[in-house]
Design a protein around this motif. Structure first.
Motif, PDB file in Angstrom:
ATOM      1  N   HIS A  17      19.203  29.622  40.523  1.00  0.00           N
ATOM      2  CA  HIS A  17      18.735  29.803  39.151  1.00  0.00           C
ATOM      3  C   HIS A  17      17.925  28.581  38.723  1.00  0.00           C
ATOM      4  CE1 HIS A  17      18.839  31.118  34.980  1.00  0.00           C
ATOM      5  NE2 HIS A  17      19.172  29.881  34.659  1.00  0.00           N
ATOM      6  N   ASN A  18      16.805  28.793  38.084  1.00  0.00           N
ATOM      7  CA  ASN A  18      15.961  27.691  37.634  1.00  0.00           C
ATOM      8  C   ASN A  18      16.282  27.384  36.176  1.00  0.00           C
ATOM      9  OD1 ASN A  18      14.042  25.794  37.111  1.00  0.00           O
ATOM     10  ND2 ASN A  18      12.298  27.047  37.712  1.00  0.00           N
ATOM     11  N   ALA A  19      17.087  26.344  35.948  1.00  0.00           N
ATOM     12  CA  ALA A  19      17.509  25.980  34.594  1.00  0.00           C
ATOM     13  C   ALA A  19      16.334  25.555  33.724  1.00  0.00           C
ATOM     14  CB  ALA A  19      18.554  24.876  34.642  1.00  0.00           C
ATOM     15  N   THR A  20      15.222  25.126  34.334  1.00  0.00           N
ATOM     16  CA  THR A  20      14.079  24.707  33.525  1.00  0.00           C
ATOM     17  C   THR A  20      13.401  25.892  32.845  1.00  0.00           C
ATOM     18  OG1 THR A  20      12.593  24.792  35.437  1.00  0.00           O
ATOM     19  CG2 THR A  20      13.639  22.665  34.938  1.00  0.00           C
ATOM     20  N   ASP A  21      13.746  27.119  33.252  1.00  0.00           N
ATOM     21  CA  ASP A  21      13.191  28.309  32.604  1.00  0.00           C
ATOM     22  C   ASP A  21      13.941  28.653  31.318  1.00  0.00           C
ATOM     23  OD1 ASP A  21      11.331  28.535  34.604  1.00  0.00           O
ATOM     24  OD2 ASP A  21      12.442  30.069  35.718  1.00  0.00           O
ATOM     25  N   GLU A  22      15.124  28.088  31.133  1.00  0.00           N
ATOM     26  CA  GLU A  22      15.930  28.388  29.955  1.00  0.00           C
ATOM     27  C   GLU A  22      15.522  27.483  28.795  1.00  0.00           C
ATOM     28  OE1 GLU A  22      20.226  29.168  30.399  1.00  0.00           O
ATOM     29  OE2 GLU A  22      19.909  28.673  32.505  1.00  0.00           O
ATOM     30  N   SER A  23      15.674  27.999  27.573  1.00  0.00           N
ATOM     31  CA  SER A  23      15.395  27.171  26.408  1.00  0.00           C
ATOM     32  C   SER A  23      16.523  26.156  26.238  1.00  0.00           C
ATOM     33  CB  SER A  23      15.293  28.040  25.150  1.00  0.00           C
ATOM     34  OG  SER A  23      16.582  28.468  24.738  1.00  0.00           O
ATOM     35  N   GLY A  24      16.259  25.122  25.469  1.00  0.00           N
ATOM     36  CA  GLY A  24      17.277  24.114  25.206  1.00  0.00           C
ATOM     37  C   GLY A  24      18.524  24.711  24.587  1.00  0.00           C
ATOM     38  N   LEU A  25      18.357  25.656  23.664  1.00  0.00           N
ATOM     39  CA  LEU A  25      19.504  26.293  23.016  1.00  0.00           C
ATOM     40  C   LEU A  25      20.325  27.093  24.014  1.00  0.00           C
ATOM     41  CD1 LEU A  25      21.012  26.698  20.401  1.00  0.00           C
ATOM     42  CD2 LEU A  25      19.487  28.587  19.865  1.00  0.00           C
ATOM     43  N   ASP A  26      19.647  27.801  24.929  1.00  0.00           N
ATOM     44  CA  ASP A  26      20.374  28.550  25.962  1.00  0.00           C
ATOM     45  C   ASP A  26      21.208  27.617  26.824  1.00  0.00           C
ATOM     46  OD1 ASP A  26      19.319  30.972  25.113  1.00  0.00           O
ATOM     47  OD2 ASP A  26      17.677  30.945  26.570  1.00  0.00           O
ATOM     48  N   LEU A  27      20.641  26.481  27.184  1.00  0.00           N
ATOM     49  CA  LEU A  27      21.364  25.521  28.011  1.00  0.00           C
ATOM     50  C   LEU A  27      22.534  24.899  27.256  1.00  0.00           C
ATOM     51  CD1 LEU A  27      18.415  23.798  29.869  1.00  0.00           C
ATOM     52  CD2 LEU A  27      20.209  25.216  30.880  1.00  0.00           C
ATOM     53  N   ILE A  28      22.321  24.574  25.993  1.00  0.00           N
ATOM     54  CA  ILE A  28      23.420  24.031  25.187  1.00  0.00           C
ATOM     55  C   ILE A  28      24.555  25.039  25.124  1.00  0.00           C
ATOM     56  CG2 ILE A  28      24.124  23.421  22.827  1.00  0.00           C
ATOM     57  CD1 ILE A  28      21.385  22.044  22.549  1.00  0.00           C
ATOM     58  N   ASN A  29      24.246  26.298  24.883  1.00  0.00           N
ATOM     59  CA  ASN A  29      25.277  27.334  24.802  1.00  0.00           C
ATOM     60  C   ASN A  29      25.944  27.591  26.145  1.00  0.00           C
ATOM     61  OD1 ASN A  29      25.028  27.778  22.054  1.00  0.00           O
ATOM     62  ND2 ASN A  29      23.375  29.248  22.343  1.00  0.00           N
ATOM     63  N   ARG A  30      25.220  27.387  27.224  1.00  0.00           N
ATOM     64  CA  ARG A  30      25.798  27.601  28.554  1.00  0.00           C
ATOM     65  C   ARG A  30      26.807  26.523  28.904  1.00  0.00           C
ATOM     66  NH1 ARG A  30      22.538  27.910  34.244  1.00  0.00           N
ATOM     67  NH2 ARG A  30      24.376  28.103  35.545  1.00  0.00           N
ATOM     68  N   PHE A  31      26.480  25.278  28.578  1.00  0.00           N
ATOM     69  CA  PHE A  31      27.316  24.168  29.004  1.00  0.00           C
ATOM     70  C   PHE A  31      28.213  23.593  27.923  1.00  0.00           C
ATOM     71  CE2 PHE A  31      23.737  23.969  32.042  1.00  0.00           C
ATOM     72  CZ  PHE A  31      24.467  24.157  33.207  1.00  0.00           C
ATOM     73  N   SER A  32      28.041  23.999  26.676  1.00  0.00           N
ATOM     74  CA  SER A  32      28.856  23.418  25.612  1.00  0.00           C
ATOM     75  C   SER A  32      28.983  24.383  24.447  1.00  0.00           C
ATOM     76  CB  SER A  32      28.233  22.104  25.121  1.00  0.00           C
ATOM     77  OG  SER A  32      27.010  22.361  24.462  1.00  0.00           O
ATOM     78  N   MET A  33      29.888  24.041  23.556  1.00  0.00           N
ATOM     79  CA  MET A  33      30.029  24.735  22.285  1.00  0.00           C
ATOM     80  C   MET A  33      29.503  23.769  21.233  1.00  0.00           C
ATOM     81  SD  MET A  33      31.039  27.120  20.345  1.00  0.00           S
ATOM     82  CE  MET A  33      31.490  27.353  18.654  1.00  0.00           C
ATOM     83  N   ALA A  34      28.572  24.225  20.406  1.00  0.00           N
ATOM     84  CA  ALA A  34      28.004  23.385  19.352  1.00  0.00           C
ATOM     85  C   ALA A  34      28.442  23.929  18.004  1.00  0.00           C
ATOM     86  CB  ALA A  34      26.478  23.370  19.451  1.00  0.00           C
ATOM     87  N   GLU A  35      28.799  23.023  17.096  1.00  0.00           N
ATOM     88  CA  GLU A  35      29.218  23.451  15.759  1.00  0.00           C
ATOM     89  C   GLU A  35      28.867  22.366  14.748  1.00  0.00           C
ATOM     90  OE1 GLU A  35      32.796  26.133  14.562  1.00  0.00           O
ATOM     91  OE2 GLU A  35      33.518  24.076  14.830  1.00  0.00           O
ATOM     92  N   GLY A  36      28.321  22.776  13.639  1.00  0.00           N
ATOM     93  CA  GLY A  36      27.920  21.849  12.601  1.00  0.00           C
ATOM     94  C   GLY A  36      29.079  21.389  11.736  1.00  0.00           C
ATOM     95  N   TRP A  37      28.853  20.312  11.025  1.00  0.00           N
ATOM     96  CA  TRP A  37      29.810  19.785  10.059  1.00  0.00           C
ATOM     97  C   TRP A  37      29.032  19.133   8.922  1.00  0.00           C
ATOM     98  CZ3 TRP A  37      29.471  14.606   9.025  1.00  0.00           C
ATOM     99  CH2 TRP A  37      28.852  13.808   9.985  1.00  0.00           C
ATOM    100  N   VAL A  38      29.662  19.007   7.757  1.00  0.00           N
ATOM    101  CA  VAL A  38      29.048  18.339   6.612  1.00  0.00           C
ATOM    102  C   VAL A  38      30.079  17.417   5.970  1.00  0.00           C
ATOM    103  CG1 VAL A  38      27.339  20.130   6.112  1.00  0.00           C
ATOM    104  CG2 VAL A  38      29.577  20.243   5.032  1.00  0.00           C
ATOM    105  N   GLY A  39      29.590  16.355   5.354  1.00  0.00           N
ATOM    106  CA  GLY A  39      30.462  15.415   4.652  1.00  0.00           C
ATOM    107  C   GLY A  39      29.929  15.130   3.268  1.00  0.00           C
ATOM    108  N   ASP A  40      30.814  15.036   2.310  1.00  0.00           N
ATOM    109  CA  ASP A  40      30.468  14.731   0.925  1.00  0.00           C
ATOM    110  C   ASP A  40      30.866  13.284   0.657  1.00  0.00           C
ATOM    111  OD1 ASP A  40      30.294  14.446  -1.833  1.00  0.00           O
ATOM    112  OD2 ASP A  40      31.216  16.390  -2.255  1.00  0.00           O
ATOM    113  N   LEU A  41      29.879  12.423   0.459  1.00  0.00           N
ATOM    114  CA  LEU A  41      30.173  11.006   0.272  1.00  0.00           C
ATOM    115  C   LEU A  41      30.749  10.700  -1.108  1.00  0.00           C
ATOM    116  CD1 LEU A  41      27.145   9.425   2.146  1.00  0.00           C
ATOM    117  CD2 LEU A  41      29.495   9.726   2.944  1.00  0.00           C
ATOM    118  N   ALA A  42      30.666  11.641  -2.039  1.00  0.00           N
ATOM    119  CA  ALA A  42      31.251  11.423  -3.360  1.00  0.00           C
ATOM    120  C   ALA A  42      32.778  11.421  -3.294  1.00  0.00           C
ATOM    121  CB  ALA A  42      30.767  12.491  -4.342  1.00  0.00           C
TER     122      ALA A  42
END
Length: 148
Positions: A17-42
């Protein structure tokens, strides 16, 4: 952080499989779980997603920084706290990596990339936002001992 362990990724790597054909998002999802977070400095509250909440061992979606960090490598906590303190005083970008320790002996690497904004404007309250990346493997206590 430099670690290696036997792969337990559900989808094995296909050498043809040629990983360079995959988009960055596809590769991130293949090798990791990504999840956002937010912080309120107040008020110092950090809002985590469901996956990050479970891996960090916090009860609700909102927590304080120290509660979130209690599962991190002991030697990394002061440095990570320092990053957040600096980011809370001046709009900036930051990143860190550490390992989450689970009560059953498993370890989960975590990478965090974030930024703080709104600290220079007088009328605005500062916020933080970022993303956690959790590689799709866990390190067992036995494997970790072999690496040491």
């Amino acid at each position: 952080m430099f670690k290696i362990c036997k792969s337990s990724v559900d989808e094995a790597f296909d050498a043809s499989h040629n990983a360079t054909d995959e988009s960055g998002l596809d590769l991130i999802n293949r090798f990791s779980m990504a999840e956002g977070w937010v912080g309120d400095l107040a008020n110092g509250v950090i809002r985590l997603g469901e996956y990050a909440k479970a891996l960090h061992g916090v009860d609700g979606p909102e927590c304080g920084l120290l509660s979130m960090m209690r599962c991190y490598e002991t030697q990394d906590r002061a440095h990570i706290l320092g990053l957040f303190e600096q980011a809370a005083t001046t709009s900036s970008s930051f990143c860190y990596s550490t390992t989450i320790h689970h009560g059953d002996g498993r370890r989960q690497p975590v990478f965090c990339i974030g930024e703080s904004t709104g600290l220079e404007e007088q009328a605005e309250v500062g916020t933080m936002a970022g993303v956690f990346l959790f590689p799709k493997f866990k390190i067992s206590a036995a494997a970790l001992a072999r690496l040491a």
